[in-house]
Design a protein around this motif. Structure first.
Motif, PDB file in Angstrom:
ATOM      1  N   ASP A  66       5.828  19.194  33.679  1.00 32.93           N
ATOM      2  CA  ASP A  66       6.970  18.367  34.067  1.00 32.93           C
ATOM      3  C   ASP A  66       6.472  17.267  35.007  1.00 32.93           C
ATOM      4  N   MET A  67       6.309  16.081  34.471  1.00 30.34           N
ATOM      5  CA  MET A  67       5.794  14.960  35.248  1.00 30.34           C
ATOM      6  C   MET A  67       6.908  14.076  35.813  1.00 30.34           C
ATOM      7  N   SER A  68       8.150  14.536  35.729  1.00 28.46           N
ATOM      8  CA  SER A  68       9.273  13.705  36.205  1.00 28.46           C
ATOM      9  C   SER A  68       9.204  13.438  37.698  1.00 28.46           C
ATOM     10  N   PHE A  69       8.664  14.386  38.461  1.00 27.62           N
ATOM     11  CA  PHE A  69       8.587  14.205  39.909  1.00 27.62           C
ATOM     12  C   PHE A  69       7.501  13.190  40.285  1.00 27.62           C
ATOM     13  N   VAL A  70       6.400  13.191  39.552  1.00 26.34           N
ATOM     14  CA  VAL A  70       5.348  12.211  39.769  1.00 26.34           C
ATOM     15  C   VAL A  70       5.870  10.793  39.489  1.00 26.34           C
ATOM     16  N   GLN A  71       6.708  10.674  38.476  1.00 30.67           N
ATOM     17  CA  GLN A  71       7.258   9.359  38.129  1.00 30.67           C
ATOM     18  C   GLN A  71       8.141   8.793  39.235  1.00 30.67           C
ATOM     19  N   LYS A  72       8.641   9.653  40.119  1.00 33.77           N
ATOM     20  CA  LYS A  72       9.568   9.221  41.176  1.00 33.77           C
ATOM     21  C   LYS A  72       8.881   9.038  42.524  1.00 33.77           C
ATOM     22  N   ILE A  73       7.580   9.102  42.576  1.00 35.80           N
ATOM     23  CA  ILE A  73       6.874   9.059  43.867  1.00 35.80           C
ATOM     24  C   ILE A  73       7.249   7.849  44.693  1.00 35.80           C
ATOM     25  N   ASN A  74       7.244   6.682  44.131  1.00 39.95           N
ATOM     26  CA  ASN A  74       7.518   5.463  44.903  1.00 39.95           C
ATOM     27  C   ASN A  74       8.899   4.897  44.662  1.00 39.95           C
ATOM     28  N   SER A  75       9.774   5.704  44.105  1.00 42.28           N
ATOM     29  CA  SER A  75      11.130   5.198  43.804  1.00 42.28           C
ATOM     30  C   SER A  75      12.068   5.402  44.989  1.00 42.28           C
TER      31      SER A  75
END
Length: 370
Positions: A361-370
């Protein structure tokens, strides 16, 4: 890090069952030499989080510190290979996210995975292959990795004798002290030997990880495969010489990941995101910090290890691009992982996962700088 070879999987499953029984009895995992930290790297107490008791930089001294949420965390071994995690603790990045990390060292990905299944750990830093093994068992719980911390193997090959130059062919007929069967460093070494078409190397895999350096120092083996800072410690003591980096020799390999049960991720997405944010911040800090700042941040986790060894260890890992700017498990990396598992006989070709989303589940990595 990973599990035993095909043919020993049943034994590993038994170890998980035993871990569950021990957890239910309130015991701990200290019944083997692997229960202690590697030489030269004593660990803080299980509940130690150097910055968790202090107000975060955003709080003034007059403010009441916010209550931190405790996260039970299990690391596979203690190594500078995992520097971003320790930095996130010592620099207060977890505390800034409202988290307190209650850390223990499992001494093995199998044990770290067992802790997740037993509920004695919320999050583990282990080999991503554990998620595949657990998924294929079709049990009540599954694991998912949500942050890919390292992109190279973290072990180094050291020689007993000083070499003018190293060539992999020199391992033929030599004894190499290596890691346990089925572990990530053991599989990467084996795959490297296959790639280099090396035959006749005697790789010893039955010495506990915490006893490997001592065994070599006492005269066993011609070569040894070690992580930092133990590798640099042995070199500084004049007991070994640097030969090669397994990370550089093999290339990209997703060796260690942050993993939790699917249920924990679904029930605590805010905690997962905070962990991801803190570790990503620590990784970025590591890229710009001075040697003195890095040594100061890591010393609480490697007491007795000199600043120069900490700094040289960090340099080795930086030079081989261990920690990616984007900590993502990609389909290409997942394919590499499964290829190594199949090549080393710990995963049957028919057990290969076609869709990595079952365990990633890479969804959390995608939100790092959001």
């Amino acid at each position: 890090m990973s599990w035993f070879r095909k043919g020993r999987v049943a034994g590993l499953l038994l170890s998980i069952v035993l871990a569950l029984i021990v957890a239910g009895c309130g015991g701990n995992n200290d019944n083997a030499p692997e229960s202690s930290s590697p030489p030269g790297s004593p660990s803080p107490s299980a509940s130690e989080s150097p910055a968790s008791e202090s107000p975060s930089p955003s709080e003034s001294p007059s403010e009441t510190p916010k209550e931190l949420v405790k996260v039970k965390f299990s690391e596979v071994i203690r190594s500078i290979f995992y520097a971003p995690h320790y930095i996130a603790m010592s620099k207060g990045f977890f505390a800034e996210e409202g988290l307190e990390i209650d850390m223990n060292t499992a001494q093995g990905s199998d044990k770290g995975a067992a802790a997740l299944i037993a509920g004695t750990a919320d999050i583990s830093l282990v080999g991503p292959e554990t998620t595949i093994y657990i998924y294929n068992q079709k049990g009540e719980k599954t694991l998912k990795l949500f942050y890919q911390l390292t992109m190279k193997d973290g072990s180094f090959l050291l020689s007993r004798d000083k070499l003018d130059s190293f060539d992999w062919s020199g391992l033929s007929g030599k004894k190499v002290i290596g890691w346990r069967p089925g572990s990530a460093p053991q599989m990467v070494l084996n795959s490297t030997l296959l790639k280099e078409k090396i035959e006749g190397a005697d790789v010893v895999t039955n010495i506990a990880s915490t006893a490997m350096a001592g065994a070599f120092a006492s005269g066993q083996g011609d070569y040894i495969q070690l992580f930092e800072p133990v590798a640099s410690t042995l070199i500084k003591e004049g007991k070994a010489y640097y030969a090669a980096s397994l990370g550089e020799a093999y290339g990209e390999f997703p060796e260690t990941s942050y993993v939790a049960t699917s249920d924990y991720i679904a029930n605590h997405p805010e905690i997962i995101q905070k962990v991801v944010n803190a570790v990503a911040k620590a990784t970025a800090w590591l890229e710009t910090a001075s040697d003195a700042e890095i040594a100061e941040a890591l010393k609480p986790f490697f007491e007795g290890t000199s600043d120069d060894i900490i700094v040289s260890s960090i340099k080795r890992y930086k030079d081989q691009q261990t920690w990616p700017a984007k900590p993502e498990m990609t389909p290409e990396l997942f394919e590499t992982l499964q290829g190594v598992l199949i090549e080393n006989g710990v995963l049957k070709p028919e057990e290969k996962l076609a869709d990595m989303s079952a365990v990633v589940d890479m969804s959390f990595v995608q939100k790092i700088n959001s």
